[in-house]
Design a protein around this motif. Structure first.
Motif, PDB file in Angstrom:
ATOM      1  N   LYS A 125       0.841  -1.197   0.000  1.00 16.21           N
ATOM      2  CA  LYS A 125       0.000   0.000   0.000  1.00 16.21           C
ATOM      3  C   LYS A 125       0.874   1.244   0.000  1.00 16.21           C
ATOM      4  CE  LYS A 125      -2.031  -1.063   3.831  1.00 16.21           C
ATOM      5  NZ  LYS A 125      -2.950  -1.058   5.008  1.00 16.21           N
ATOM      6  N   SER A 126       0.237   2.377  -0.243  1.00 19.97           N
ATOM      7  CA  SER A 126       0.953   3.647  -0.221  1.00 19.97           C
ATOM      8  C   SER A 126       0.247   4.611   0.723  1.00 19.97           C
ATOM      9  CB  SER A 126       1.042   4.246  -1.626  1.00 19.97           C
ATOM     10  OG  SER A 126      -0.251   4.446  -2.172  1.00 19.97           O
ATOM     11  N   ILE A 127       1.013   5.577   1.232  1.00 25.51           N
ATOM     12  CA  ILE A 127       0.479   6.610   2.105  1.00 25.51           C
ATOM     13  C   ILE A 127       0.979   7.963   1.629  1.00 25.51           C
ATOM     14  CG2 ILE A 127       0.344   5.078   4.118  1.00 25.51           C
ATOM     15  CD1 ILE A 127       2.898   6.515   5.140  1.00 25.51           C
ATOM     16  N   GLN A 128       0.488   9.020   2.246  1.00 30.12           N
ATOM     17  CA  GLN A 128       0.906  10.380   1.916  1.00 30.12           C
ATOM     18  C   GLN A 128       1.656  10.999   3.092  1.00 30.12           C
ATOM     19  OE1 GLN A 128      -2.769  12.376   0.938  1.00 30.12           O
ATOM     20  NE2 GLN A 128      -2.776  11.638  -1.163  1.00 30.12           N
ATOM     21  N   PHE A 129       2.754  11.670   2.782  1.00 34.21           N
ATOM     22  CA  PHE A 129       3.412  12.508   3.770  1.00 34.21           C
ATOM     23  C   PHE A 129       2.834  13.921   3.679  1.00 34.21           C
ATOM     24  CE2 PHE A 129       7.719  10.302   4.853  1.00 34.21           C
ATOM     25  CZ  PHE A 129       7.020   9.288   5.465  1.00 34.21           C
ATOM     26  N   GLN A 130       3.042  14.695   4.694  1.00 30.79           N
ATOM     27  CA  GLN A 130       2.376  15.991   4.798  1.00 30.79           C
ATOM     28  C   GLN A 130       3.096  17.113   4.052  1.00 30.79           C
ATOM     29  OE1 GLN A 130       1.729  17.213   8.843  1.00 30.79           O
ATOM     30  NE2 GLN A 130       0.946  19.244   8.283  1.00 30.79           N
ATOM     31  N   HIS A 131       4.427  17.056   3.999  1.00 33.47           N
ATOM     32  CA  HIS A 131       5.193  18.222   3.542  1.00 33.47           C
ATOM     33  C   HIS A 131       5.668  18.078   2.098  1.00 33.47           C
ATOM     34  CE1 HIS A 131       4.940  20.028   7.473  1.00 33.47           C
ATOM     35  NE2 HIS A 131       5.354  18.896   8.015  1.00 33.47           N
ATOM     36  N   ASP A 132       6.309  19.137   1.587  1.00 31.25           N
ATOM     37  CA  ASP A 132       6.510  19.312   0.151  1.00 31.25           C
ATOM     38  C   ASP A 132       7.969  19.201  -0.271  1.00 31.25           C
ATOM     39  OD1 ASP A 132       3.900  20.083   0.516  1.00 31.25           O
ATOM     40  OD2 ASP A 132       4.074  22.002  -0.513  1.00 31.25           O
ATOM     41  N   LEU A 133       8.122  18.867  -1.568  1.00 34.10           N
ATOM     42  CA  LEU A 133       9.352  19.179  -2.280  1.00 34.10           C
ATOM     43  C   LEU A 133       9.017  20.251  -3.309  1.00 34.10           C
ATOM     44  CD1 LEU A 133       9.310  17.735  -5.354  1.00 34.10           C
ATOM     45  CD2 LEU A 133       9.765  15.705  -3.992  1.00 34.10           C
ATOM     46  N   VAL A 134      10.027  20.930  -3.804  1.00 33.08           N
ATOM     47  CA  VAL A 134       9.825  22.091  -4.672  1.00 33.08           C
ATOM     48  C   VAL A 134      10.494  21.858  -6.017  1.00 33.08           C
ATOM     49  CG1 VAL A 134      10.204  24.577  -4.953  1.00 33.08           C
ATOM     50  CG2 VAL A 134       9.729  23.629  -2.674  1.00 33.08           C
ATOM     51  N   ASP A 135       9.775  22.149  -7.093  1.00 32.67           N
ATOM     52  CA  ASP A 135      10.294  22.145  -8.457  1.00 32.67           C
ATOM     53  C   ASP A 135      10.533  23.599  -8.856  1.00 32.67           C
ATOM     54  OD1 ASP A 135      10.543  22.262 -11.249  1.00 32.67           O
ATOM     55  OD2 ASP A 135       9.234  20.560 -11.576  1.00 32.67           O
ATOM     56  N   HIS A 136      11.807  23.992  -8.930  1.00 33.84           N
ATOM     57  CA  HIS A 136      12.127  25.392  -9.234  1.00 33.84           C
ATOM     58  C   HIS A 136      13.293  25.428 -10.202  1.00 33.84           C
ATOM     59  CE1 HIS A 136      13.333  29.672  -7.675  1.00 33.84           C
ATOM     60  NE2 HIS A 136      12.819  29.687  -8.892  1.00 33.84           N
ATOM     61  N   ASN A 137      12.978  25.445 -11.493  1.00 34.55           N
ATOM     62  CA  ASN A 137      14.015  25.463 -12.520  1.00 34.55           C
ATOM     63  C   ASN A 137      14.512  26.891 -12.722  1.00 34.55           C
ATOM     64  OD1 ASN A 137      15.134  25.502 -15.434  1.00 34.55           O
ATOM     65  ND2 ASN A 137      14.878  23.328 -14.994  1.00 34.55           N
ATOM     66  N   LEU A 138      15.830  27.047 -12.794  1.00 33.49           N
ATOM     67  CA  LEU A 138      16.448  28.370 -12.861  1.00 33.49           C
ATOM     68  C   LEU A 138      16.850  28.777 -14.277  1.00 33.49           C
ATOM     69  CD1 LEU A 138      18.747  28.054  -9.704  1.00 33.49           C
ATOM     70  CD2 LEU A 138      16.472  29.115  -9.860  1.00 33.49           C
ATOM     71  N   ASN A 139      16.581  27.935 -15.257  1.00 28.92           N
ATOM     72  CA  ASN A 139      16.909  28.279 -16.640  1.00 28.92           C
ATOM     73  C   ASN A 139      15.921  29.294 -17.202  1.00 28.92           C
ATOM     74  OD1 ASN A 139      19.249  26.535 -17.258  1.00 28.92           O
ATOM     75  ND2 ASN A 139      17.827  24.868 -16.836  1.00 28.92           N
ATOM     76  N   ASP A 140      16.270  29.894 -18.354  1.00 29.68           N
ATOM     77  CA  ASP A 140      15.436  30.951 -18.921  1.00 29.68           C
ATOM     78  C   ASP A 140      14.324  30.374 -19.804  1.00 29.68           C
ATOM     79  OD1 ASP A 140      16.674  30.284 -21.354  1.00 29.68           O
ATOM     80  OD2 ASP A 140      18.096  31.939 -21.239  1.00 29.68           O
ATOM     81  N   LEU A 141      13.489  31.268 -20.323  1.00 35.70           N
ATOM     82  CA  LEU A 141      12.334  30.841 -21.113  1.00 35.70           C
ATOM     83  C   LEU A 141      12.737  30.196 -22.441  1.00 35.70           C
ATOM     84  CD1 LEU A 141       9.529  33.538 -20.726  1.00 35.70           C
ATOM     85  CD2 LEU A 141       9.441  31.128 -20.076  1.00 35.70           C
ATOM     86  N   THR A 142      13.868  30.630 -22.996  1.00 40.13           N
ATOM     87  CA  THR A 142      14.334  30.000 -24.233  1.00 40.13           C
ATOM     88  C   THR A 142      14.615  28.523 -23.990  1.00 40.13           C
ATOM     89  OG1 THR A 142      15.286  32.065 -25.054  1.00 40.13           O
ATOM     90  CG2 THR A 142      16.131  30.015 -26.002  1.00 40.13           C
TER      91      THR A 142
END
Length: 305
Positions: free
Chosen positions: A159-176
Motif C-alpha cells: 500500500k501507499s500513504i501520503q506525507f504531509q510536507h513538500d518538495l519544490v520544483d524550481h528550474n532556474l533556466n530561462d524561457l528559451t
C-alpha cells in the motif's frame, strides 16, 4: 539519518545540483547520480558534495532511471526519486527522518506533494497544487514505468500513504531553454497520445482510474483527452485550468505559466500530431515507419520506448 538513498538523473545541471544535494543532507548521505555525459560542472559539483556519480548513455528517462535502480550501490531499505532542479523542504526532510522508521511492512510507497515555482512564483492554482507524486518506495518493490511521457513509479506490491510536507520544483533556466525543452517533450507527448489509440507497445502502465491515486487519475483523464478533437482540446484544457480551476489567481507570472504550459504546449502537441497524420495518414504501420524515419524512434510492439 533515514534508511533511504536517492537516485537523480543529470545532464548539465550545474545551476541546480548543489541546491538539490544540500536539501537531501539532513536525512541521507547516500545519493546515486546517473549522468548522461554532462559537459558542464555537474559531475564535479556532485562529487564534491558526496554523491556517487556514474555516467550512462541516454536513451529515455524510464530506461535511465531503471538503470539507476538496478545499479545503485546503496542497499538501503527505501529508495527516493528526485530531479536535479527540485529540492526537499526542511519540513519534509524532518518528516522523512521521523516517520520512515515507524511505517509497517505493508506500506511500500510514499506520496509527497510537489509545488512548482515559476519566476520565483509558487503556482498554487489551475489544478497545479497539490501535485501528489510517489517519490519514496521500498527497495525491489517499485520501478519506473516505461512510457514515452509522464513516467511514474509503479509499485509491485503493498500500500501507499501520503506525507504531509513538500518538495519544490524550481528550474532556474530561462524561457528559451524552457520552450526548447517543451518542444522536445511535444513529440514524446504525441507518441504517448497515439499509443492510447494504436497500442504500439505492450508495456504495463499505471492503471487508469478516475478516483484512484493522482497518477491513475491523470492517466484516466489523458485517455479522455486523447479522444477529443485536435486543436479544440488545448483551448478547453486552458479554459478549465485558467478559469474553472482559478489559474488567474496566480497573477501575471501565473498567466505566463498557464498559457505556455496549458495552451501553447498542448497546441504544439496537436500541431505535431497533425503533421504525423499529414505525412503518414492514420495507418498504424505507416505511423510506425514515419517515426522510425523522421525521429529515429521505434514504436514497434514490444519495443521499449
Amino acid at each position: 539519518m533515514a534508511d533511504v538513498s536517492v537516485i537523480i538523473l543529470t545532464h548539465n545541471e550545474e545551476k541546480h545540483i548543489a541546491r538539490c544535494l544540500q536539501s537531501l543532507h539532513p536525512f541521507t548521505d547516500k545519493v546515486f547520480i546517473v549522468d548522461s555525459f554532462s559537459t558542464d560542472r555537474t559531475v564535479e559539483i556532485a562529487r564534491s558534495l558526496g554523491a556517487t556519480v556514474v555516467q550512462n548513455p541516454w536513451v529515455n528517462y524510464a530506461i535511465q532511471f531503471n538503470y539507476g535502480i538496478d545499479n545503485t550501490p546503496f542497499k538501503t531499505a527505501w529508495l527516493m526519486r528526485m530531479d536535479a532542479d527540485e529540492y526537499v523542504l526542511p519540513e519534509l526532510a524532518e518528516e522523512i527522518n521521523q516517520r520512515l522508521v515507524t511505517l509497517s511492512e505493508d506500506i511500500s510507497g510514499i506520496y509527497v506533494k510537489r509545488r512548482v515555482l515559476f519566476f520565483d512564483k509558487w503556482i498554487r492554482h489551475g489544478s497545479y497544487y497539490p501535485i501528489w507524486l510517489l517519490r519514496l518506495w521500498r527497495r525491489q518493490q517499485g520501478i519506473c514505468e516505461e512510457t514515452w511521457m509522464d513516467e511514474h513509479i509503479k509499485l509491485s506490491q503493498g500500500k501507499s500513504i501520503q506525507f504531509q510536507h513538500d518538495l519544490v520544483d524550481h528550474n532556474l533556466n530561462d524561457l528559451t531553454w524552457w520552450t526548447q525543452k517543451h518542444n522536445n517533450y511535444a513529440i514524446r507527448e504525441v507518441i504517448d497520445l497515439l499509443n492510447i489509440k494504436y497500442n504500439f507497445d505492450k508495456t504495463q502502465r499505471v492503471e487508469p482510474k478516475l478516483f484512484g491515486s493522482q497518477e491513475q487519475r491523470i492517466r484516466y483523464l489523458k485517455i479522455q483527452y486523447a479522444s477529443l478533437p485536435l486543436f479544440t482540446r488545448p483551448f478547453l484544457y486552458f479554459f478549465y485550468r485558467y478559469f474553472v480551476r482559478l489559474g488567474f489567481l496566480d497573477g501575471q507570472k501565473g498567466l505566463i505559466w498557464h498559457f505556455l504550459q496549458g495552451l501553447w504546449y498542448r497546441f504544439l502537441v496537436d500541431a505535431k500530431m497533425f503533421e504525423v497524420y499529414f505525412h503518414a495518414g492514420r495507418d498504424k504501420q505507416a505511423i510506425i515507419q514515419f517515426f522510425r524515419t523522421h525521429y529515429g524512434k521505434d514504436l514497434s510492439p514490444n519495443n521499449r520506448p
